[in-house]
Design a protein around this motif. Structure first.
Motif, PDB file in Angstrom:
ATOM      1  N   ILE A 174      67.944 106.183  56.623  1.00 54.27           N
ATOM      2  CA  ILE A 174      69.312 106.487  56.207  1.00 54.27           C
ATOM      3  C   ILE A 174      70.009 107.340  57.263  1.00 54.27           C
ATOM      4  CG2 ILE A 174      70.715 107.703  54.491  1.00 54.27           C
ATOM      5  CD1 ILE A 174      68.597 106.938  52.402  1.00 54.27           C
ATOM      6  N   ILE A 175      69.303 108.338  57.787  1.00 57.84           N
ATOM      7  CA  ILE A 175      69.877 109.214  58.813  1.00 57.84           C
ATOM      8  C   ILE A 175      70.247 108.433  60.067  1.00 57.84           C
ATOM      9  CG2 ILE A 175      69.354 111.122  60.397  1.00 57.84           C
ATOM     10  CD1 ILE A 175      67.622 112.305  58.113  1.00 57.84           C
ATOM     11  N   MET A 232      77.197 107.496  47.034  1.00 52.24           N
ATOM     12  CA  MET A 232      76.708 108.150  45.815  1.00 52.24           C
ATOM     13  C   MET A 232      75.294 107.672  45.479  1.00 52.24           C
ATOM     14  SD  MET A 232      80.207 107.885  43.533  1.00 52.24           S
ATOM     15  CE  MET A 232      79.519 108.686  42.091  1.00 52.24           C
ATOM     16  N   ILE A 233      75.055 106.373  45.680  1.00 56.72           N
ATOM     17  CA  ILE A 233      73.739 105.821  45.374  1.00 56.72           C
ATOM     18  C   ILE A 233      72.697 106.326  46.366  1.00 56.72           C
ATOM     19  CG2 ILE A 233      72.413 103.689  45.135  1.00 56.72           C
ATOM     20  CD1 ILE A 233      75.060 102.300  44.353  1.00 56.72           C
ATOM     21  N   LEU A 234      73.053 106.377  47.649  1.00 59.97           N
ATOM     22  CA  LEU A 234      72.114 106.881  48.661  1.00 59.97           C
ATOM     23  C   LEU A 234      71.779 108.342  48.409  1.00 59.97           C
ATOM     24  CD1 LEU A 234      73.492 105.258  51.936  1.00 59.97           C
ATOM     25  CD2 LEU A 234      71.322 104.732  50.798  1.00 59.97           C
ATOM     26  N   CYS A 235      72.765 109.118  47.983  1.00 62.80           N
ATOM     27  CA  CYS A 235      72.528 110.528  47.659  1.00 62.80           C
ATOM     28  C   CYS A 235      71.560 110.658  46.482  1.00 62.80           C
ATOM     29  CB  CYS A 235      73.860 111.194  47.348  1.00 62.80           C
ATOM     30  SG  CYS A 235      73.747 112.968  47.037  1.00 62.80           S
ATOM     31  N   HIS A 236      71.755 109.848  45.454  1.00 64.28           N
ATOM     32  CA  HIS A 236      70.873 109.883  44.283  1.00 64.28           C
ATOM     33  C   HIS A 236      69.478 109.377  44.644  1.00 64.28           C
ATOM     34  CE1 HIS A 236      71.178 110.300  39.780  1.00 64.28           C
ATOM     35  NE2 HIS A 236      69.926 109.911  39.946  1.00 64.28           N
ATOM     36  N   LEU A 237      69.397 108.398  45.548  1.00 65.62           N
ATOM     37  CA  LEU A 237      68.102 107.897  46.004  1.00 65.62           C
ATOM     38  C   LEU A 237      67.329 108.992  46.718  1.00 65.62           C
ATOM     39  CD1 LEU A 237      66.113 105.539  46.466  1.00 65.62           C
ATOM     40  CD2 LEU A 237      67.407 104.987  48.548  1.00 65.62           C
ATOM     41  N   ALA A 238      68.009 109.764  47.562  1.00 70.77           N
ATOM     42  CA  ALA A 238      67.355 110.874  48.248  1.00 70.77           C
ATOM     43  C   ALA A 238      66.854 111.924  47.260  1.00 70.77           C
ATOM     44  CB  ALA A 238      68.307 111.504  49.261  1.00 70.77           C
ATOM     45  N   VAL A 244      69.155 114.687  54.108  1.00 73.17           N
ATOM     46  CA  VAL A 244      70.124 113.719  53.589  1.00 73.17           C
ATOM     47  C   VAL A 244      70.971 114.344  52.483  1.00 73.17           C
ATOM     48  CG1 VAL A 244      70.391 111.523  52.354  1.00 73.17           C
ATOM     49  CG2 VAL A 244      68.739 111.705  54.215  1.00 73.17           C
ATOM     50  N   LEU A 245      70.337 115.079  51.569  1.00 72.60           N
ATOM     51  CA  LEU A 245      71.077 115.716  50.477  1.00 72.60           C
ATOM     52  C   LEU A 245      72.047 116.774  50.994  1.00 72.60           C
ATOM     53  CD1 LEU A 245      68.261 116.086  47.785  1.00 72.60           C
ATOM     54  CD2 LEU A 245      70.264 114.593  47.669  1.00 72.60           C
ATOM     55  N   LEU A 246      71.628 117.566  51.978  1.00 70.11           N
ATOM     56  CA  LEU A 246      72.514 118.577  52.549  1.00 70.11           C
ATOM     57  C   LEU A 246      73.704 117.926  53.258  1.00 70.11           C
ATOM     58  CD1 LEU A 246      69.956 121.173  53.981  1.00 70.11           C
ATOM     59  CD2 LEU A 246      71.404 121.418  51.955  1.00 70.11           C
ATOM     60  N   ALA A 247      73.437 116.829  53.958  1.00 67.08           N
ATOM     61  CA  ALA A 247      74.521 116.120  54.641  1.00 67.08           C
ATOM     62  C   ALA A 247      75.541 115.594  53.638  1.00 67.08           C
ATOM     63  CB  ALA A 247      73.950 114.980  55.477  1.00 67.08           C
ATOM     64  N   TYR A 248      75.051 114.996  52.561  1.00 68.10           N
ATOM     65  CA  TYR A 248      75.970 114.488  51.543  1.00 68.10           C
ATOM     66  C   TYR A 248      76.661 115.625  50.788  1.00 68.10           C
ATOM     67  CZ  TYR A 248      75.121 109.507  51.965  1.00 68.10           C
ATOM     68  OH  TYR A 248      75.098 108.215  52.417  1.00 68.10           O
ATOM     69  N   GLY A 249      75.956 116.749  50.623  1.00 70.08           N
ATOM     70  CA  GLY A 249      76.597 117.906  50.008  1.00 70.08           C
ATOM     71  C   GLY A 249      77.785 118.381  50.826  1.00 70.08           C
ATOM     72  N   PHE A 304      48.215 113.098  53.989  1.00 69.04           N
ATOM     73  CA  PHE A 304      49.088 113.490  52.887  1.00 69.04           C
ATOM     74  C   PHE A 304      50.006 114.641  53.289  1.00 69.04           C
ATOM     75  CE2 PHE A 304      46.180 111.251  49.921  1.00 69.04           C
ATOM     76  CZ  PHE A 304      47.134 110.586  49.168  1.00 69.04           C
ATOM     77  N   LEU A 305      49.482 115.567  54.094  1.00 74.27           N
ATOM     78  CA  LEU A 305      50.292 116.713  54.517  1.00 74.27           C
ATOM     79  C   LEU A 305      51.466 116.267  55.379  1.00 74.27           C
ATOM     80  CD1 LEU A 305      50.566 119.803  54.531  1.00 74.27           C
ATOM     81  CD2 LEU A 305      49.125 119.826  56.583  1.00 74.27           C
ATOM     82  N   LEU A 306      51.211 115.370  56.335  1.00 75.82           N
ATOM     83  CA  LEU A 306      52.280 114.860  57.193  1.00 75.82           C
ATOM     84  C   LEU A 306      53.294 114.051  56.391  1.00 75.82           C
ATOM     85  CD1 LEU A 306      50.255 113.762  60.359  1.00 75.82           C
ATOM     86  CD2 LEU A 306      51.797 115.726  60.151  1.00 75.82           C
ATOM     87  N   GLN A 307      52.780 113.194  55.512  1.00 75.80           N
ATOM     88  CA  GLN A 307      53.675 112.366  54.708  1.00 75.80           C
ATOM     89  C   GLN A 307      54.560 113.225  53.812  1.00 75.80           C
ATOM     90  OE1 GLN A 307      52.275 110.234  51.144  1.00 75.80           O
ATOM     91  NE2 GLN A 307      52.883 108.339  52.157  1.00 75.80           N
ATOM     92  N   THR A 308      53.961 114.203  53.146  1.00 75.75           N
ATOM     93  CA  THR A 308      54.716 115.062  52.235  1.00 75.75           C
ATOM     94  C   THR A 308      55.729 115.909  52.979  1.00 75.75           C
ATOM     95  OG1 THR A 308      52.819 115.136  50.720  1.00 75.75           O
ATOM     96  CG2 THR A 308      54.513 116.833  50.453  1.00 75.75           C
ATOM     97  N   GLY A 309      55.306 116.501  54.097  1.00 73.44           N
ATOM     98  CA  GLY A 309      56.219 117.328  54.876  1.00 73.44           C
ATOM     99  C   GLY A 309      57.399 116.531  55.402  1.00 73.44           C
ATOM    100  N   MET A 310      57.127 115.347  55.941  1.00 75.02           N
ATOM    101  CA  MET A 310      58.210 114.491  56.447  1.00 75.02           C
ATOM    102  C   MET A 310      59.147 114.067  55.321  1.00 75.02           C
ATOM    103  SD  MET A 310      56.250 111.980  59.138  1.00 75.02           S
ATOM    104  CE  MET A 310      57.700 110.903  59.166  1.00 75.02           C
ATOM    105  N   GLY A 311      58.571 113.706  54.172  1.00 77.85           N
ATOM    106  CA  GLY A 311      59.387 113.242  53.058  1.00 77.85           C
ATOM    107  C   GLY A 311      60.300 114.325  52.514  1.00 77.85           C
ATOM    108  N   ILE A 312      59.765 115.532  52.333  1.00 82.82           N
ATOM    109  CA  ILE A 312      60.577 116.632  51.807  1.00 82.82           C
ATOM    110  C   ILE A 312      61.685 116.993  52.794  1.00 82.82           C
ATOM    111  CG2 ILE A 312      60.535 119.086  51.216  1.00 82.82           C
ATOM    112  CD1 ILE A 312      57.754 118.642  50.039  1.00 82.82           C
ATOM    113  N   LEU A 313      61.332 117.119  54.071  1.00 79.48           N
ATOM    114  CA  LEU A 313      62.319 117.483  55.079  1.00 79.48           C
ATOM    115  C   LEU A 313      63.425 116.429  55.187  1.00 79.48           C
ATOM    116  CD1 LEU A 313      63.279 119.287  57.405  1.00 79.48           C
ATOM    117  CD2 LEU A 313      61.758 117.992  58.929  1.00 79.48           C
TER     118      LEU A 313
END
Length: 314
Positions: free
Chosen positions: A283-284, A45-51, A26-31, A12-21
């Motif tokens: 996506i990246i 726009m949809i990919l940004c909202h999905l992230a 992706v959000l910073l790139a789209y920002g 869970f720790l690896l999954q959560t850390g990877m998912g948040i990062l």
């Protein structure tokens, strides 16, 4: 610490850390793209909202679940549980709905001229925000009753028809409410999954039909980008459907049992969160805009670090 608990906690720790990062990147790139380009394409726009939805999912379920696995269960009081469970369910629902939206919009984008879907191309950009608003309202209406069912864990035996997620309990009080809510949520999920699969099959058939003409299509402006985007969307749909199938096999089992062991709920959480954790990295790797922004930032940081090192050498 028990070996099984350790393995589950590290997973869970690896999954959560990877998912948040991944979703933050992706959000910073789209920002950054938003400030450098006049407007985003509907797919971007949809990919940004999905992230964003996937980041919400990891924060509201991945983080508490990871902490709970290591033995800390008293994380929230009753109001806290109501908010966190409602937010998790909304973000999970948005993940499937937005993936479906991505598939449908991309199918419209690659539709050949003269088809019924091609008539919607000009209005795609104006439909994105209203569709987002409709999905938020739909899922908020479905999960509004979470505020009545979610509560902090109590000492003693867990009542029947209660979903124990470790840090919170969702008490449905009777079998009728339990089944109705499960069927309503599953019906929504299966409807959107069926639509995303149908639109993905349409795109695959369209690409296969024109496979002999791909050289000519690539010469036309933007067609190559549309083809790559279609393949990316189809792959995301396949990824979602795979984990969705595992998730719902476990969910159906949970609906048929009055008391579900915590380990079963943990398995469902893990598999249902795999898409939110893995999709940003796909996506990246497949989206040229996002990849270009990340490479650009990395190249800017590298000379800066080299200049700092040179000044120290002097």
């Amino acid at each position: 610490m028990d070996l099984c608990v350790t393995i589950k906690g590290v997973s869970f720790l690896l999954q959560t850390g990877m998912g948040i990062l991944g979703n933050i990147v992706v959000l910073l790139a789209y920002g950054h793209i938003i400030f450098t380009e006049p407007k985003l394409l509907p797919v971007d726009m949809i990919l940004c909202h999905l992230a964003l939805a996937n980041l919400m999912l990891m924060l509201t379920r991945g983080v508490p679940q990871t902490i709970t696995v290591f033995g800390h269960t008293n994380l929230f009081n009753d109001p806290g549980c109501k908010v966190i469970i409602f937010s998790y369910r909304i973000s999970r629902a948005l993940s499937v709905c937005i993936t479906c939206m991505l598939s449908v919009f991309q199918a419209v984008t690659v539709a050949p001229a003269g088809s019924h879907l091609s008539r919607l191309k000009l209005s795609l950009h104006s439909l994105v925000l209203p569709t987002f608003a409709g999905l938020w309202l739909l899922n908020s209406a479905i999960y509004f009753q979470t505020f009545f069912h979610a509560k902090a864990p109590r000492n003693g035996t867990i009542p029947a028809f209660t979903i124990n997620v470790g840090f919170c309990h969702v008490d449905f009080r009777n079998s009728l409410t339990y089944i109705i809510k499960g069927v309503l949520a599953s019906g929504r999920d299966f409807s959107f999954v069926a639509l995303m699969v149908a639109s993905s099959v349409y795109m695959l058939l369209l690409l296969h039909r024109h496979s002999r003409q791909m050289k000519a299509i690539r010469r036309s402006q933007g067609s190559g980008a549309k083809t790559r985007a279609a393949k990316t969307v189809v792959t995301l749909v396949v990824l979602y459907v795979f984990f969705f199938g595992i998730d719902n096999v476990i969910w159906i089992y949970m609906l048929t049992e009055t008391k579900v062991p915590p380990v079963v709920a943990d398995m469902r959480v893990f598999f249902s969160s795999c898409y939110a954790s893995l999709s940003p990295y796909f996506i990246i790797s497949s989206n040229k805009k996002v990849k270009a922004k990340i490479i650009c930032v990395a190249e800017q940081d590298q000379p800066a670090s080299m200049d700092t090192q040179a000044s120290h050498d002097k």
